[in-house]
Every structure is written in C-alpha cells, then in structure tokens.
Scaffold this active site. Sequence first.
Site, PDB file in Angstrom:
ATOM      1  N   SER A   1      54.393   1.411  -8.417  1.00 42.05           N
ATOM      2  CA  SER A   1      53.915   2.682  -8.946  1.00 42.05           C
ATOM      3  C   SER A   1      54.641   3.884  -8.356  1.00 42.05           C
ATOM      4  O   SER A   1      54.552   4.993  -8.883  1.00 42.05           O
ATOM      5  CB  SER A   1      52.409   2.822  -8.706  1.00 42.05           C
TER       6      SER A   1
ATOM      7  N   LYS B   1      44.323   8.090  -7.300  1.00 36.21           N
ATOM      8  CA  LYS B   1      45.545   8.800  -6.905  1.00 36.21           C
ATOM      9  C   LYS B   1      45.453  10.286  -7.234  1.00 36.21           C
ATOM     10  O   LYS B   1      45.790  11.147  -6.404  1.00 36.21           O
ATOM     11  CB  LYS B   1      46.748   8.169  -7.604  1.00 36.21           C
TER      12      LYS B   1
END
Length: 814
Positions: free
Chosen positions: A659, A702
């Site tokens: 990611s 996140k």
Amino acid sequence: MSSQQDIPRALSPEELCRRIDPGTLGFEILQEWPRKDMPVLPQKRAGRALQFGLGVNHSDFNIYIAGPKETGLLDMAIKYVENVAKGNGQKQYDWCYVYNFKDPDAPLAVRLPKGMGRVFKKEMADFLENLRLHIPKVFEGETYLTRKEDVIRGFNQDRNRIFEELEQKVAEKGFSLQADQSGMMVIPNNPDGSFMTPEDIAKLSEEEQKRLKDISQELHKEMGAAMRKVHQLEQGVSERLRDLDRELVGQTCDGVMADLVKKYGEHEVLAGYLADCREDVIKNMDDFRPKAAVHTPFPFPGMAPSFMQYEVNVIVDNEATRGAPVIIESNPSYPNLFGAAEKRAQMGALFTDFTMIKAGALHRANGGFLILKAIDLLKWPFSYEALKRALRDKKLEIEDPGEQYGLFTTKTLKPGSIPLKVKIVLVGDPYLYQLLYNYDEDFRSLFKVKAHMETDMPLTTENLEDFLGVLCGIAGGDVFLPLHNTAVARLIEYGLELAGSQEKLTLKTLELADLLREADFWARQADAAQVSDIHVQQAIDEKIRRSCLVEDRIQELLIKDVLKVQTTGSVTGQVNGLAVYDLGDYTFGKPSRITANIALGKDGVVNIEREASLSGNIHTKGVIILAGYLRSRFARKRPLTLSATLCFEQNYGMVDGDSASGAELFALLSALADAPVDQGKAVTGAVSQKGEMLPIGGVNQKIEGFFDLCNQRGLTGTQGVLIPEANVKDLMLKQRVVNAVRDGKFYIWPISTVEEGLLLLTGLPAGRLEEDGRWTEGSVFARVDARLEELAQAAKAFGSEKGEKQPENGQTGQ
C-alpha cells in the site's frame, strides 16, 4: 488531445460514509418490530455446505466449519446440527457394560433399544434382590430339609450296615471291634468273651500268638476296606447334598430369572450372559446364605460378598433423547472423548472393575453428531490421533492412553469395543484447516466437507431484515432496555464499519452482541429509559478508549515532533505515507515519512528496509514494481543509470504490504524532477507497472490516523489524503472527519493514476508523451526524463574517463 490536466475532484461529505435513516427502518422500538429472531446471520455458502455434509450418510464426510470466531461459527454449527438431528429417523440405542464371567478383564458391551438400558439395570437389581431373599429360604424350607434328612438317613444306614458286617467278621474270628474318638481297633477275646489283656496274650504259646497276630492283620485290612467304603459314602452324600443344593437353587434362580430369559433370551449377548449368571449363582450359592457377623478390630473391605458381577453399568442412556444426539464437547481430552475406567484406592492399591467404566463424548454422540473446536482438540495429547483411528476403524475402544502408546503396561480392563457411527463437526480457523488439509492425509480423507464462513454480506433489503432479526435475537436473549431506532441505525452503521465497506454488512455477530450489551450498560448508567444512538456511540468510543493506548503514545510522539512527519510546507523527495497497525483487538493508522534520494550509479532502486531485513516480501515486490514503472516510462531509449534509495524514516519494525508503493513512487519522482511535494497531503495506494493506483486495505484507519495528526496540529484547510478511486466504496469514516470535510478543512481525493497523484502533490502536471517522443514541456515527467538523461550522460562521461586511465596492456595499475 489537450495538454491541460484536470485536477481530480475531492469527495463530498456524503461519499465518506453511509448513514442509515432511522425513519426508514419501519419501527420506533426494535422489540416492537415483528420479530424474526435468528441466532446467527445467514451464511448461504457455509449453510449449503453444512446441509450437504450433514445429509450425506457416509463416515468419511465429516465437516470442518472454517471462519473467524466472531462470525458465530459455533452457534451456527449448533443451529444447523440440531435442526438436522430433530428430523433424524435413525434408531437410537442405549449402551451398557456387564460382567464377563469367562474373561473378567474384558467386560461385555451390550446394545439395547433406547430407554431399555435403565430398565435392564433395574431388572438385574431386582433379580439380585430376589435371589438374596429366596435362596436363604430354600435352605430353610420343608422340602429341602426333608430331602436332606433322607440323604443323611440313607448315608447313616449304609454306614451302619458296613460296620455291622465288619463286626460280624471280627466276631467270627474270635475278636471284638472297639471304636472310640481316636479310631477303631480289634482285640482278641477270651473263651468267656472278655477282652484279652496283654498279660493274657503273653501267657499264650508262640504259635497261638502268631495265629492271633495273623488274624489281627487280616481284620485290619477288613477295617481299612470298611473305612474306605465309609469315606466313599461320605463323599457321595456330600455330592448328593451339593446336587440337592444346586438343584433347588437352580430351580429358584430359574423362577426368579424366568421373565429375564423370556425377554432377553434372543439377545446376542444377554442370552449367554444370563446363562452365565445362573451358573455363577449356583456356584456361589453360599454367598447368599446368611452368615454370622465376624467382629474384627479394624474394618476390612471385601469380607462381605459384593455381587458386583450381577450389576449393569449403563454408560449411554438415550431415553430422553429426541432425534439424534447432539453433543458439544468443550474440553476434548482423551478421557472426555473416549471414556475411561476409573480407579479407586483400597489398602494402598488402585482397583477398578466394569462398574467404574465411564462413557466419553463419542459414546454419547454415537448415532448422532459431535461438535468440537479444532484448536481445543489439537491441544490435548492423543485426542486427535485417537479420534482419527476411531473414525477409520468405525469402533470405540476404551483404553488407557499410556498403555495404548506403550508408555507402560499394567493389568487393567479391556472393555469390549462398540460400533461407532457418528458425524464429527469441527469448528476452527481457516488457516488451521489449510494446515491440516495440506499436511495430514488422514484429515483430508475423513473431513471431506468444508463449510467456509463469510465475514460480510451485501447490504440488501433481505439481508438487512436478517440483520435486524439477529439484533432481535440478541435483545430477546438478555434483559435489554428498549432499543430505539436511532440505536439500531447506529448499530447498522457500525456493522458497515466492521465490514469496511458502504455496500456490505458484517457477519461478526459476537462483536455486535458485545456492543449492544455495552450500549445497554451506558444507557442504564445514564438512567435512560431506552438505548439510543448516543449510548451506542458512547459504547464504541469507550471500547476504543480502552484499547488505544499505543495509538495515543504514537500520536504524542508525532505532536512533539519526536517522530518526524510534516503536515505543512513542501519538501522535495519526501511524501507522507500511511500504514496500519493491527494489535488484534484494535487497529489504527499511522502516518510515516517516506524519503527518496537520487545519486549517480547503477544500483537501481534500493529499498533500505530490505537491506536492513525489515521489509516483507509483499513490500519488496511493491518496490520492484515501481522500478518496473520507471523503466516502462523512461528507459525506452536508454538504460536507467541511477542509484535511488527509498526509506521509511524512523521505522524500527517490519514493513509489509504494497500500500506504500504509490507514496514511494511519488517520493522517487519528486526527487528526480526536483518537484517539491505538499506535506499537507498523505498518500496510500498500491501502484501497478502501468501506473494504475490499486486498492488497498485499512483505508479508513489510514485516513483517520493522518486526520488526527493534522487536527491536533491545527487544520489549514488544504490538507487531505489521496486514496485509490477503487477504495471510495470502502469509506466509512468517523463523524469528526466527515464534519471537517463538510467545513472545507480537510479533503479526500480519489485517484486512479499516478498522473493524477502527481498533480495533486506537486501542483505540476505529470505530462504526456508528445509525437516527437518528448514529454510535455515543464511537466514532472519532462523533468524526470531530463534528470535521467543528465545522470546517463554523467555516467557515460565517468566511464570514458575511467577507461582512459586504465593500462593499455590490461595490467592493473598501482
């Protein structure tokens, strides 16, 4: 095609999460909704597999239910198995153990129709009680006494006749027969019939003395023969008396057990057992006679007969079972699964007998279903291997595991085996299933049905009703305050948050149940009459508060600038990446500084984490992919000649996942183009070799992690997060983030390509390849291409210069 690149749009507040309107639920209080209680949410895939596995009538088609514990897989297993068991028409049996008269160490296993085990046990107890009552009466009855007297009278007559004949023979020889307690002897008679004294015998001539001695010896032989006849008579009378006892006791026993023989005479085991009981009663008839009490200073166990051999040990009683038995064994140790012969201490030693045999879970589940947790089964020594052996052999044997595995050998019971027909349902983790399937051939052949539990389901009208049914079931199982529709709406939203999607509901029913109980607690603490969305939110916040210590400490280090992450300004070759920390009970996002440095060389893209053995395989793959992207864009006419290093600054643990590959690529391009990156923006997303931004996990955590840092430092109105466009449907952000976006203080930008990300981060267009083979002038890619050309020329010049200095003959210079 226009050279102008459009700026990607920011998401609206409505796109950041899915809110449920309480008014659309069709009720105000959940308990008033037409109830459709469901213990677990529907699992169509797993349910179909379970129905198949439970329906297949074959011993190898046992079932493994694979899924996280939070999905309620145990509850689902119980629900499906019990439904199938209710309609199971298979005949059920009771199982007993009885004494084996031929081999006392090997008790006999007896199968009886359901409910007959306890009946037979009582009948044998009554049989014993009747024997103890009637046998003593046999020896006191007129018939027995009369026949006994006849036998004794006949014996006395025969004995008297023998003695009379002996006396006659003695008298004919001129002797007399004298008997006392010491025995019998013959004495010569005088002419007047009196006994000769030793003095009289001494006066006789030697010839006369010799004649008397010869006659005496002859008569002693006659006496010996007579005594032998008497002894034979005594043996005969004893045997006749024993035969009389056996005959009358046998007649009594036949009368007492007539009903038992009639009822069980055709049974394959009990017919022989009852015949053996009859013989044993006759053999041990004296045990039934009353005996005078023996007084000893200390009680001594075992002096009185126990009659244990006539008892019945019912180990499985299915009288109350409706349908097939369903057993859930939460502690599958070897004795709990397979039973055991318990022992008792007596006089410093351990003893056991068939009455101390105890059934295991497999005995109770025989003919039905046994549900076990896989991890619990594997924790116990011997249990798993023994279970597989029992399933393969289709029989149950009660053994001491130490003896079974040859650890020690002692004399113990070996109960008869019992035929086994059971369906095993294991519940456990999917990873454990894969391990067993791949490394255990027996598991593969015995557990042929896998029911895989899903963790979420699409948010449809039908599934929403099922979800409400589960909430009803939870509220009905405990004493809850009324659940207002606002509370239910918030619970549904929480279900979306757990699923990590706006389009799916979680199937983790246990977490929902716990949250509902916590919300009820906080409502009662506030003296509220009902549970509302306020109390549900408080339960969520309190649950986070109990688990977020690590996150708070990291945020504290970020605020104090101990961990370096900028949220304002612009820096070349530096991008804010986002990572997710999973602590098991809590997951949160953490921003990290990712930097890139460029230098002349041929090392390519160097991953510092990998060099320090802190990079996982997937992260390493992501770095290799971004290197492939660079080659596809900028190495068509020349090789890449650079040494670039990528680093997660202040990272002291493992980094895995791809990611961050998007953020790493942006940092690398920024360093090559000398294009500063806005530090008020963070990036998450994987990248392909074609420059596509690919979806990642943990997008909500996140975003919230970077937002909390910016919010504590003060929002500037230009900060935000770049996410892959494919992750938009996964957004279920906290209300504080949504409010900031609504107020124009924070932004979420979805991007689908690297070019869109570069425009947002640097404010410069990424550029496109023109017809002349050059990138758009002034674009990021044009700068990158120019820098790479500069590095290539420098490398070429350095190589030429180095070559001129080399010795002509190839010798190495000093």
